[in-house]
Design an enzyme around this catalytic site. Structure first.
Site, PDB file in Angstrom:
ATOM      1  N   SER A  60     -32.529  -2.841   2.283  1.00  0.00           N
ATOM      2  CA  SER A  60     -33.841  -3.444   2.048  1.00  0.00           C
ATOM      3  C   SER A  60     -34.343  -3.175   0.634  1.00  0.00           C
ATOM      4  CB  SER A  60     -34.860  -2.895   3.043  1.00  0.00           C
ATOM      5  OG  SER A  60     -34.389  -3.022   4.357  1.00  0.00           O
TER       6      SER A  60
HETATM    7  N1  SAH Z   1     -32.582   0.062   7.094  1.00  0.00           N
HETATM    8  C1  SAH Z   1     -31.391  -0.521   6.550  1.00  0.00           C
HETATM    9  C2  SAH Z   1     -31.501  -2.032   6.496  1.00  0.00           C
HETATM   10  C3  SAH Z   1     -30.250  -2.650   6.967  1.00  0.00           C
HETATM   11  S1  SAH Z   1     -30.267  -4.386   7.238  1.00  0.00           S
HETATM   12  C4  SAH Z   1     -31.022   0.085   5.205  1.00  0.00           C
HETATM   13  O1  SAH Z   1     -31.824   0.824   4.607  1.00  0.00           O
HETATM   14  O2  SAH Z   1     -29.919  -0.149   4.755  1.00  0.00           O
HETATM   15  C5  SAH Z   1     -30.540  -4.473   8.972  1.00  0.00           C
HETATM   16  C6  SAH Z   1     -29.542  -3.805   9.877  1.00  0.00           C
HETATM   17  O3  SAH Z   1     -29.959  -4.099  11.213  1.00  0.00           O
HETATM   18  C7  SAH Z   1     -28.116  -4.301   9.766  1.00  0.00           C
HETATM   19  O4  SAH Z   1     -27.269  -3.214   9.511  1.00  0.00           O
HETATM   20  C8  SAH Z   1     -27.826  -4.928  11.133  1.00  0.00           C
HETATM   21  O5  SAH Z   1     -26.497  -4.744  11.575  1.00  0.00           O
HETATM   22  C9  SAH Z   1     -28.809  -4.196  12.022  1.00  0.00           C
HETATM   23  N2  SAH Z   1     -29.162  -4.872  13.276  1.00  0.00           N
HETATM   24  C10 SAH Z   1     -29.393  -6.181  13.508  1.00  0.00           C
HETATM   25  N3  SAH Z   1     -29.710  -6.399  14.798  1.00  0.00           N
HETATM   26  C11 SAH Z   1     -29.702  -5.171  15.407  1.00  0.00           C
HETATM   27  C12 SAH Z   1     -29.932  -4.725  16.749  1.00  0.00           C
HETATM   28  N4  SAH Z   1     -30.245  -5.561  17.736  1.00  0.00           N
HETATM   29  N5  SAH Z   1     -29.833  -3.396  16.991  1.00  0.00           N
HETATM   30  C13 SAH Z   1     -29.509  -2.512  16.013  1.00  0.00           C
HETATM   31  N6  SAH Z   1     -29.278  -2.884  14.734  1.00  0.00           N
HETATM   32  C14 SAH Z   1     -29.368  -4.193  14.431  1.00  0.00           C
END
Ligand code: SAH
Length: 210
Positions: A60
């Site tokens: 993010s």
């Molecule tokens: N907080 C993270 C942002 C990652 S992007 C960071 O700092 O890097 C969002 C993430 O959410 C992705 O890795 C994706 O695989 C995950 N995601 C999407 N749907 C999800 C779900 N239902 N349960 C858990 N994770 C999920």
């Protein structure tokens, strides 16, 4: 490019964009974001932009991480915080500095195991990782003082609301890709209060595990 100066500059930029919490700015300044992205992108780690982390996912934008973290900070210290969407672990690392314990759920197995290795390597010992579908939260460690969702569902999953402690806060992007609203939901004595924080752009929350 990955120096303390670059981090300081990012913190100044975030303050100019409206992040007021000195605590949050200090945490942004002390978190080595370049260690959470691929080496080829490390030189861009302190730009205020989202970056790819592989498998179609993104780390993010720092402003959004700061905004979400500021939104959950309360007067009393945070004990347990749940994050949905562990990704590369940057946001978890930020949360680990403002909460006693952090629980993160990631649906992609390869990312979940990378997270465990990365936290271990960085000496971050108060974050626990679960591979699973975060729409159901992580009931075992509930209730949470705060829940931070970093992938966007079309509506707020009710399981997450149920896992909020009284007075607890949920910060979550909701809506279609390209037009999501960041919502702050607070559990009150009688129900839930909702506030809109900003327009944001997150990857979608997907069902099941990958
Ligand atoms: N907080 C993270 C942002 C990652 S992007 C960071 O700092 O890097 C969002 C993430 O959410 C992705 O890795 C994706 O695989 C995950 N995601 C999407 N749907 C999800 C779900 N239902 N349960 C858990 N994770 C999920």
């Amino acid at each position: 490019m990955t120096s303390q100066r670059a981090r300081d500059r990012l913190a100044v930029q975030l303050r100019e964009m409206g992040i007021r919490s000195a605590r949050v700015l200090e945490v942004i300044r002390s978190t080595p974001r370049h260690l959470f992205v691929e080496e080829a992108l490390a030189s861009r780690a302190y730009e205020n932009t989202a970056l790819p982390i592989g498998l179609g996912q993104t780390i993010s934008q720092p402003y959004v991480v700061a905004l979400m973290t500021e939104a959950i900070l309360a007067d009393q210290p945070l004990d347990r915080v749940l994050e949905i969407g562990g990704g590369c672990g940057y946001h978890s690392a930020v949360l680990s500095q403002v909460a006693k314990r952090v629980f993160t759920v990631e649906r992609i197995a390869a990312l979940a195991s990378n997270l465990r290795e990365r936290f271990h390597a960085l000496g971050i010992h108060n974050v626990r990782v679960r591979h699973g579908d975060g729409a159901a939260g992580w009931p075992r460690h509930a209730p949470y003082d705060a829940i931070v969702v970093t992938a966007a569902p079309m509506g707020i999953p009710t399981g997450l609301l149920e896992q909020l402690a009284p007075g607890g806060r949920l910060v979550i992007p909701v809506g279609e890709r390209g037009r999501q609203q960041l919502l702050l939901v607070t559990r009150t004595a009688t129900g839930f209060a909702e506030e809109r924080l900003d327009w944001v752009s997150f990857v979608p929350m997907l069902e099941g595990v990958g």
